[in-house]
Structure formats: structure tokens, C-alpha cells
Design a protein around this motif. Structure first.
Motif, PDB file in Angstrom:
ATOM      1  N   GLU A 191      38.616  25.654  29.815  1.00 47.18           N
ATOM      2  CA  GLU A 191      37.522  25.078  29.017  1.00 47.18           C
ATOM      3  C   GLU A 191      36.830  26.151  28.189  1.00 47.18           C
ATOM      4  OE1 GLU A 191      33.630  22.187  29.649  1.00 47.18           O
ATOM      5  OE2 GLU A 191      34.848  22.746  31.368  1.00 47.18           O
ATOM      6  N   LYS A 192      36.622  27.325  28.829  1.00 42.03           N
ATOM      7  CA  LYS A 192      35.986  28.448  28.126  1.00 42.03           C
ATOM      8  C   LYS A 192      36.840  28.887  26.938  1.00 42.03           C
ATOM      9  CE  LYS A 192      33.928  32.980  29.062  1.00 42.03           C
ATOM     10  NZ  LYS A 192      33.765  34.075  30.048  1.00 42.03           N
ATOM     11  N   ARG A 193      38.193  28.915  27.153  1.00 43.83           N
ATOM     12  CA  ARG A 193      39.094  29.333  26.078  1.00 43.83           C
ATOM     13  C   ARG A 193      39.071  28.335  24.913  1.00 43.83           C
ATOM     14  NH1 ARG A 193      40.546  32.982  22.899  1.00 43.83           N
ATOM     15  NH2 ARG A 193      42.663  32.870  22.095  1.00 43.83           N
ATOM     16  N   VAL A 194      39.044  27.035  25.246  1.00 44.26           N
ATOM     17  CA  VAL A 194      38.974  25.997  24.206  1.00 44.26           C
ATOM     18  C   VAL A 194      37.708  26.164  23.369  1.00 44.26           C
ATOM     19  CG1 VAL A 194      38.653  23.525  23.809  1.00 44.26           C
ATOM     20  CG2 VAL A 194      40.415  24.294  25.384  1.00 44.26           C
ATOM     21  N   MET A 195      36.571  26.418  24.047  1.00 49.32           N
ATOM     22  CA  MET A 195      35.292  26.586  23.330  1.00 49.32           C
ATOM     23  C   MET A 195      35.330  27.811  22.422  1.00 49.32           C
ATOM     24  SD  MET A 195      32.606  25.526  26.352  1.00 49.32           S
ATOM     25  CE  MET A 195      31.146  25.853  25.357  1.00 49.32           C
ATOM     26  N   GLU A 196      35.944  28.919  22.926  1.00 47.63           N
ATOM     27  CA  GLU A 196      36.056  30.143  22.104  1.00 47.63           C
ATOM     28  C   GLU A 196      36.875  29.864  20.842  1.00 47.63           C
ATOM     29  OE1 GLU A 196      37.818  32.952  24.744  1.00 47.63           O
ATOM     30  OE2 GLU A 196      35.921  33.433  25.783  1.00 47.63           O
ATOM     31  N   LEU A 197      38.010  29.172  21.042  1.00 47.67           N
ATOM     32  CA  LEU A 197      38.887  28.871  19.902  1.00 47.67           C
ATOM     33  C   LEU A 197      38.204  27.932  18.907  1.00 47.67           C
ATOM     34  CD1 LEU A 197      42.275  28.420  21.791  1.00 47.67           C
ATOM     35  CD2 LEU A 197      41.734  30.231  20.151  1.00 47.67           C
ATOM     36  N   GLU A 198      37.431  26.960  19.407  1.00 49.01           N
ATOM     37  CA  GLU A 198      36.708  26.041  18.512  1.00 49.01           C
ATOM     38  C   GLU A 198      35.675  26.786  17.688  1.00 49.01           C
ATOM     39  OE1 GLU A 198      35.298  23.022  21.168  1.00 49.01           O
ATOM     40  OE2 GLU A 198      36.996  21.684  20.747  1.00 49.01           O
ATOM     41  N   GLU A 199      34.985  27.778  18.318  1.00 43.71           N
ATOM     42  CA  GLU A 199      34.001  28.598  17.585  1.00 43.71           C
ATOM     43  C   GLU A 199      34.699  29.430  16.506  1.00 43.71           C
ATOM     44  OE1 GLU A 199      31.885  30.841  20.494  1.00 43.71           O
ATOM     45  OE2 GLU A 199      30.814  29.087  21.302  1.00 43.71           O
ATOM     46  N   GLU A 200      35.875  30.012  16.874  1.00 48.80           N
ATOM     47  CA  GLU A 200      36.641  30.794  15.892  1.00 48.80           C
ATOM     48  C   GLU A 200      37.079  29.915  14.719  1.00 48.80           C
ATOM     49  OE1 GLU A 200      39.853  33.325  17.321  1.00 48.80           O
ATOM     50  OE2 GLU A 200      38.876  33.450  19.277  1.00 48.80           O
ATOM     51  N   LYS A 201      37.521  28.687  15.053  1.00 44.80           N
ATOM     52  CA  LYS A 201      37.978  27.751  14.012  1.00 44.80           C
ATOM     53  C   LYS A 201      36.831  27.393  13.070  1.00 44.80           C
ATOM     54  CE  LYS A 201      39.919  23.146  13.317  1.00 44.80           C
ATOM     55  NZ  LYS A 201      40.266  21.866  13.916  1.00 44.80           N
ATOM     56  N   GLU A 202      35.646  27.113  13.659  1.00 38.75           N
ATOM     57  CA  GLU A 202      34.475  26.752  12.844  1.00 38.75           C
ATOM     58  C   GLU A 202      34.075  27.896  11.918  1.00 38.75           C
ATOM     59  OE1 GLU A 202      29.878  25.180  13.488  1.00 38.75           O
ATOM     60  OE2 GLU A 202      31.251  25.199  15.195  1.00 38.75           O
ATOM     61  N   ALA A 203      34.114  29.153  12.472  1.00 36.77           N
ATOM     62  CA  ALA A 203      33.769  30.326  11.657  1.00 36.77           C
ATOM     63  C   ALA A 203      34.769  30.502  10.510  1.00 36.77           C
ATOM     64  CB  ALA A 203      33.738  31.574  12.534  1.00 36.77           C
ATOM     65  N   LEU A 204      36.062  30.263  10.808  1.00 34.53           N
ATOM     66  CA  LEU A 204      37.102  30.415   9.788  1.00 34.53           C
ATOM     67  C   LEU A 204      36.993  29.328   8.720  1.00 34.53           C
ATOM     68  CD1 LEU A 204      39.412  32.251   9.061  1.00 34.53           C
ATOM     69  CD2 LEU A 204      40.930  30.893  10.494  1.00 34.53           C
ATOM     70  N   GLU A 205      36.599  28.118   9.131  1.00 33.90           N
ATOM     71  CA  GLU A 205      36.385  27.032   8.159  1.00 33.90           C
ATOM     72  C   GLU A 205      35.288  27.414   7.165  1.00 33.90           C
ATOM     73  OE1 GLU A 205      35.642  23.709  10.716  1.00 33.90           O
ATOM     74  OE2 GLU A 205      37.664  22.896  10.475  1.00 33.90           O
ATOM     75  N   LYS A 206      34.224  28.041   7.678  1.00 37.33           N
ATOM     76  CA  LYS A 206      33.123  28.493   6.799  1.00 37.33           C
ATOM     77  C   LYS A 206      33.613  29.562   5.832  1.00 37.33           C
ATOM     78  CE  LYS A 206      29.335  27.345   9.941  1.00 37.33           C
ATOM     79  NZ  LYS A 206      28.312  27.871  10.868  1.00 37.33           N
ATOM     80  N   GLU A 207      34.487  30.467   6.344  1.00 34.30           N
ATOM     81  CA  GLU A 207      35.069  31.509   5.488  1.00 34.30           C
ATOM     82  C   GLU A 207      35.878  30.879   4.351  1.00 34.30           C
ATOM     83  OE1 GLU A 207      35.449  35.153   5.629  1.00 34.30           O
ATOM     84  OE2 GLU A 207      33.514  34.872   6.577  1.00 34.30           O
ATOM     85  N   LEU A 208      36.710  29.893   4.705  1.00 32.41           N
ATOM     86  CA  LEU A 208      37.566  29.240   3.705  1.00 32.41           C
ATOM     87  C   LEU A 208      36.764  28.506   2.646  1.00 32.41           C
ATOM     88  CD1 LEU A 208      40.308  27.864   6.112  1.00 32.41           C
ATOM     89  CD2 LEU A 208      40.714  29.454   4.238  1.00 32.41           C
ATOM     90  N   ALA A 209      35.538  28.104   2.993  1.00 29.43           N
ATOM     91  CA  ALA A 209      34.705  27.362   2.043  1.00 29.43           C
ATOM     92  C   ALA A 209      33.981  28.272   1.061  1.00 29.43           C
ATOM     93  CB  ALA A 209      33.681  26.516   2.807  1.00 29.43           C
ATOM     94  N   LYS A 210      34.042  29.601   1.291  1.00 31.93           N
ATOM     95  CA  LYS A 210      33.329  30.530   0.401  1.00 31.93           C
ATOM     96  C   LYS A 210      34.082  30.675  -0.929  1.00 31.93           C
ATOM     97  CE  LYS A 210      31.212  33.323   4.060  1.00 31.93           C
ATOM     98  NZ  LYS A 210      31.189  34.646   4.714  1.00 31.93           N
ATOM     99  N   PRO A 211      33.359  30.702  -2.061  1.00 34.85           N
ATOM    100  CA  PRO A 211      34.018  30.879  -3.381  1.00 34.85           C
ATOM    101  C   PRO A 211      34.834  32.163  -3.468  1.00 34.85           C
ATOM    102  CG  PRO A 211      31.736  30.182  -3.651  1.00 34.85           C
ATOM    103  CD  PRO A 211      31.908  30.484  -2.201  1.00 34.85           C
ATOM    104  N   SER A 212      34.344  33.226  -2.789  1.00 36.86           N
ATOM    105  CA  SER A 212      35.042  34.509  -2.846  1.00 36.86           C
ATOM    106  C   SER A 212      36.415  34.435  -2.184  1.00 36.86           C
ATOM    107  CB  SER A 212      34.200  35.588  -2.148  1.00 36.86           C
ATOM    108  OG  SER A 212      33.934  35.214  -0.802  1.00 36.86           O
ATOM    109  N   VAL A 213      36.564  33.460  -1.251  1.00 37.41           N
ATOM    110  CA  VAL A 213      37.853  33.301  -0.561  1.00 37.41           C
ATOM    111  C   VAL A 213      38.765  32.375  -1.342  1.00 37.41           C
ATOM    112  CG1 VAL A 213      38.992  32.488   1.540  1.00 37.41           C
ATOM    113  CG2 VAL A 213      36.884  33.824   1.698  1.00 37.41           C
TER     114      VAL A 213
END
Length: 644
Positions: free
Chosen positions: A579-601
């Protein structure tokens, strides 16, 4: 509740209303109808206080609140989620909720009697306003008019104008004003949403005024019609179908009165003319002249139901099969629209493509037109000449052309008089044919684009929402044109009356497959209701079947029980780690989604490719971790059940 007395309103020197009267009572359900330009939207704006009357008055009771949905709201934008925008309807309750939150924060360090008393009073008031149920109400209405649960958290500005209009409609319904005014509410709704709104309005506690070109929507929601004609507001008790019958009766009576009066006037004028020079008849002549002056003239009935008197033809007949779709599949990323679907359109088919928004109706039209990339084959038949009408084609009109010039560019060999006849069918008469496209309203541009499509001599037509922004008279003209059209067509429309009048087959997309009902819309709706009823009965029957009791587990020995407890402890530990690993991966995914939404990316092709590859790998790892967690959770649950 609201009274309009001797209302007069002018645009320049042109009278829109002259001493018009109307009284609106609580719970009235009014359909406001009339030709384009007669002043329907103007009346709503006068009631709303946006315009000021030139004469008479509009008075309302002190407790009368007004909610107004108009097409201007299409441009409204916000960074708030659509749920938060809709929740703005509960402004007072939200302010109280904010005060409660502030008090609770204060009470973390100061638990005084004064704060406790204030909190208790605010919580009591919030509960009386059903504050704890407000979000659920907002979600119910937003989902009722077509939004998914996932959409509710998305910002309003991500949606198109039509979807933003739905959010404003939801906000208005949540406000529950005592007078609800809706200007063409069905323009941006699909069939399921229209039916949901119909049910809602039928039980709405306040009064409703609806401007709509959708006859069935009016029949299903309103109890009286107010017709705007001759600068007056004419009231008819009953729905739209009743209005049509009653109007014909009134017009027949009026026409008879007009003809009788005209006959009397002619007799009087002949008497005056005959005896004007005779002194012995001077008094009688004078009396009749005065009688004519005092006479209240009865207006002649003007037939407003324009009819199509021009046949839309084409030079060549298509082959038997107009379009063949073979094993067609279409998806946008993970969103599957159509999968391995095969269907054919034959010469003479009049197909209505129906269903909820987002199911792929417009996509399917583009597939048929050959402009949408697909897997499989879309094959155009022999001798097929296609014409395509969609709302974006309004933008393709040359704004510097006049109407006649625009139709001349349609490629037909019709004479100027024939083109004038066509424009006349679409309510452009006399000198109006020389109006520039750029000065036309949205509805007028729609009529020009439709006329241009129909005269193009295509033997196969694709029409995407052709009735949007048309008034009832224009819809009637389009119906007549399509009824006499000898070719093949596919239409997408939410106007049920229009579909009933023109279609001989129904297409819909279900389970990613193009399905066909070989009959009229009325037959389809009856068949669909029977299918839904059978399914409901089957589900009800299935629910009555009691599940077999599970066999009782044999009792464990003390040593076996001890081993099972150790195994349970181990599994729980693994489950916690998973469960802890799933939560870590979900946080990483959310952070990466925000990165992908940046104009610079997304503006840097190489960086975007790198981040996207990382995102795909992360998604795969998350799926695997979730699968491991699911398996462990099932094992833990089974072992716990076994030990209890």
C-alpha cells in the motif's frame, strides 16, 4: 408574482412591443415563442432589468427572485472546478461554512463559552440550510446534465462554450429562483440531458419561462404558450401542440371577421361614393364617413408558415451502397470510440445518428466523410457526391460576400432567380439577398450555410446539428427540404420532432459498436423502452435469487490456528508495504503529470518525449504494484474471515 402592464419598447423607430400585457403566476410554466426578431430575448432582458421599457411597467412581488440563462454565458470562464462554480449558487451557506471552519481553528487554542455558543448557532443554521447535502445536490445536477464524476474537479476553462453553458444552467437550477428564464436551453444538450431537464422542470416549484425551438421539449415541460406577434403577447393555455390547434381556430375566426368587415367597408364606401353629390343624402353620407373613421379595423391573417417551393435536385444517382464501413476502429489514446464495427449506408437511407454527447457521433460523421484517420476501411460508393454541414462551416462563409454571391459560389448552375427562390425558402426575401454575410446573426448564417449545402447538388448529405440556432419556422423549412430530398443523408440532432419527421433509420453507438434500428424514431423509442423494461425485470429477478450459503469451515487445531495467525501477520505486513509503495508511485505520477503540463516541457519536443517515456514506465509500475496490493488484500480478507 410578476405583472407586465402596457409595455412598450422601441429599437430606434421600430416598435418591438406596444402596450403589451402579461401576468405570471407562481408555478406557471410558459413557453415563449415567435419568429426571429419579434423580441423574445428582448422581453427576457426587460424582465431581468437589463433593458428599460419605453412605456408601461414591469412590476414584481418583493419575494420574486429571477434567474436568467442566456447565450452570453457561453463566454464565461473561470479557473475554479465546475463543481465549485456550480456551488456558488449556495453563497450564503458557503460563507457560513467558512465561518464554522474559522471558529474551529480558533477553538484549537481558545475553547471559550462564547466561541462554543457562536459555533453551535452557525452549525444549526448551516444544518437548516441543508449545508451538508449541498455538494451532493450539485453533483447530482451536474451529472444529470451530462458531466462524469471525473469532470467535476476539472477547471471550467478547460471546457468548450457549450459545456460551460451547462455548468451555468446547473448553477441556476441549484439557486432555485422563483422565476426561472431559459433562452434556448437545449442548444447545447444531448438527448439524455434534455430528458433529465424535462423531468426537472416538470416538478420545479417556481415559475418557468422557456424560449425554445424544440417542439417536444415545450410539449413535455410547459403548460401555457405566450406568442410574440404584432408587438403583443398572446396567451394560449396548454402546451405547444394545443397552441397549434388553438391558433388555427383563432386565425380562422379572425380571417372570417376580417372578410366580413372588408365586405361591410366596401358596401359603405360604395354608398358614400354613390350619394356624395346628393344633398338629400348628405346627412346619411356624413354619418357613414364617421362610422368608417371610428371602426376598429380587423387585421388580415398573415400566413407565417413559409413553405419550400423549390426542389433540391442532383445530376447523378449514386450506386446502391453509398458508404461501407468495414471493421472500423477509432480511439483517442485510451478512450475507445468504435471497435471492429461494420455497417453500410444504402441509397435512400435517411439516418438519424443519436446518443449522448461524448459517444462519438461527430467523430462517426467525420469517419463517414473520410476526414478522420481510422483502423479498418471507410469506402465511398460509386457516383457518390457528398455535402457536409457542421457548425464550423459558418466560419467558412466569405464574410465580404452578399447572400446571393455566396450561393453563386456553391458550384450549382442555378439562375439568379432560382437562387433567390432558395433564399426565400430560408426566409431571406427582397433586398435581404444583398445583405453582407458579416452583418448576419448566428442563426441567419446557419440558414445560409444550410441553403449552400442543399443547393450543392450532392446526392449524399452529412448534417451535424443543423437545427441549432434555427427558429421553429426555419426548422420547418429544413424538414420540408429534407422530406422532398431524393438523395441519402445522415443527420446528428437532439431535436426529437425534427428526427421523427425526416429519419427512416436510427443509428447509435453502444458498446463501441455502430448499431442500427431499421425504423422511425417513434418506433425506436418504443422498442428501447421495452428493452429497458426487460432488463430491469431481469435484474430484479436476479436480485431475488438468494445466494447459496457458504459451507462452514472445519475447526482448526491450536497449532494450525497459531500458524494461520503468523501467516496473517506476515500478509498484513506485506500488504502495508504494498500500500505504501502504491501511494509513493501515485505521488510520483501526480508530480510528473504537473511537469508534463508545464509550457517549458510540452514546448520542448525532446524533453516532452523523455518525460512521456518516464510517465509510461511509471504507469506500468503502478499497475503492477496495484495488482500485487489487490492480491494481498484478497488473501488477508480470506484468512481473517477463516479465523473468525
Amino acid at each position: 408574482m410578476l405583472a407586465i402592464n402596457n409595455l412598450s419598447y422601441y429599437i430606434g423607430s421600430r416598435p418591438i412591443y406596444q402596450e403589451a400585457n402579461l401576468h405570471i403566476k407562481p408555478k406557471d410554466k410558459i413557453g415563449l415563442i415567435g419568429l426571429n426578431g419579434t423580441g423574445k430575448t428582448t422581453l427576457l432582458r426587460l424582465i431581468n432589468g437589463e433593458y428599460t421599457a419605453d412605456g408601461g411597467e414591469i412590476s414584481k412581488s418583493n419575494d420574486c427572485s429571477i434567474g436568467y440563462l442566456n447565450q452570453d454565458l457561453l463566454s464565461f470562464q473561470s479557473d475554479d472546478s465546475i463543481l465549485n462554480v456550480a456551488m456558488q449558487a449556495f453563497q450564503e451557506a458557503l460563507e457560513i461554512e467558512h465561518k464554522i471552519e474559522m471558529l474551529l481553528k480558533q477553538m484549537e487554542t481558545n475553547y471559550s463559552d462564547d466561541l462554543v455558543d457562536k459555533l453551535a448557532k452557525l452549525q444549526e443554521k448551516f444544518e437548516m440550510m441543508e449545508g451538508y447535502a449541498l455538494q451532493a445536490k450539485a453533483e447530482e445536477i451536474l451529472e444529470g446534465i451530462g458531466f462524469s464524476s471525473e469532470d467535476l474537479k476539472r477547471p471550467l476553462r478547460e471546457f468548450s462554450g457549450g459545456w460551460r453553458m451547462r455548468v451555468m444552467l446547473a448553477k441556476l437550477l441549484l439557486e432555485k429562483p422563483s422565476l426561472l428564464m431559459l433562452d434556448e436551453p437545449t442548444n447545447h444538450l444531448d438527448l439524455p440531458s434534455i430528458q433529465w431537464i424535462e423531468n426537472y422542470l416538470r416538478s420545479y416549484e417556481g415559475a418557468v419561462i422557456v424560449v425554445s425551438h424544440d417542439r417536444q421539449f415545450l410539449d413535455n415541460t410547459i403548460t401555457s404558450i405566450v406568442e410574440v406577434a404584432n408587438q403583443q403577447l398572446n396567451v394560449y393555455s396548454g402546451n405547444y401542440s394545443f397552441y397549434l390547434e388553438e391558433r388555427e381556430l383563432r386565425r380562422e375566426i379572425q380571417q372570417n371577421a376580417y372578410e366580413n368587415q372588408q365586405q361591410k367597408i366596401k358596401q359603405t364606401e360604395r354608398f358614400i361614393e354613390r350619394f356624395r353629390a346628393k344633398a338629400t343624402k348628405a346627412r346619411q353620407v356624413q354619418s357613414r364617413v364617421k362610422a368608417l373613421d371610428r371602426m376598429d379595423k380587423v387585421d388580415e391573417v398573415i400566413d407565417e408558415n413559409a413553405s419550400v417551393n423549390f426542389r433540391f435536385t442532383f445530376k447523378k444517382q449514386s450506386g446502391r451502397f453509398v458508404v461501407e464501413l468495414n471493421n472500423v476502429s477509432k480511439s483517442y489514446g485510451d478512450l475507445q470510440i468504435i471497435k471492429n464495427s461494420t455497417r453500410a449506408i444504402e441509397r435512400g437511407d435517411k439516418i438519424a445518428l443519436i446518443g449522448a454527447n461524448g459517444k462519438g457521433k461527430s467523430t462517426l460523421l467525420r469517419i463517414i466523410a473520410g476526414t478522420e484517420p481510422i483502423e479498418g476501411e471507410s469506402k465511398l460508393g460509386y457516383n457518390v457526391d457528398m455535402g457536409f454541414f457542421a457548425q464550423h462551416q459558418l466560419e467558412a462563409l466569405n464574410v465580404n460576400n452578399d447572400l446571393l454571391g455566396e450561393l453563386k459560389q456553391a458550384g450549382s448552375e442555378k439562375t439568379e432567380q432560382e437562387l433567390r427562390n432558395v433564399l426565400g425558402c430560408f426566409l431571406f426575401t427582397d433586398e435581404e439577398v444583398f445583405k453582407k454575410i458579416k452583418v448576419l446573426s448566428g442563426g441567419e448564417k446557419s440558414r445560409v450555410a444550410l441553403a449552400k449545402t442543399l443547393i450543392g447538388e450532392a446526392n449524399f448529405l452529412l448534417l451535424d446539428e443543423p437545427t441549432n440556432h434555427l427558429d421553429m419556422q426555419s426548422v420547418n423549412i429544413l424538414i420540408q427540404a429534407l422530406q422532398q430530398y431524393q438523395g441519402t443523408f445522415v443527420i446528428v440532432s437532439h431535436d426529437r420532432y425534427f428526427i421523427k419527421e425526416v429519419a427512416n433509420k436510427i443509428w447509435y453507438i453502444e458498446d463501441h459498436e455502430i448499431k442500427e434500428y431499421p425504423g422511425s424514431y417513434e418506433e425506436y423509442t418504443y422498442w428501447r423502452s421495452q428493452q429497458d423494461e426487460k432488463q430491469a425485470q431481469a435484474e430484479e429477478q436476479q436480485a431475488k435469487v438468494k445466494p447459496k450459503p457458504e459451507p462452514k469451515a472445519e475447526k482448526r487445531t491450536p497449532s494450525e490456528a497459531q500458524k494461520a495467525q503468523k501467516e496473517l501477520k506476515r500478509l498484513r505486513s506485506e500488504l502495508e508495504k504494498a500500500e505504501k509503495r502504491v501511494m509513493e508511485l501515485e505521488e510520483e505520477k501526480e508530480a510528473l503529470e504537473k511537469e508534463l503540463a508545464k509550457p517549458s516541457v510540452y514546448g520542448d519536443v525532446d524533453l516532452l518525449a523523455e518525460k512521456s517515456e518516464k510517465f509510461d514506465a511509471l504507469e506500468k509500475e503502478l499497475d503492477q504494484a496495484t495488482e500485487v496490493w489487490d492480491e494481498l488484500a484478497v488473501k488477508v480478507e480470506a484468512l481473517e474471515k477463516d479465523l473468525n
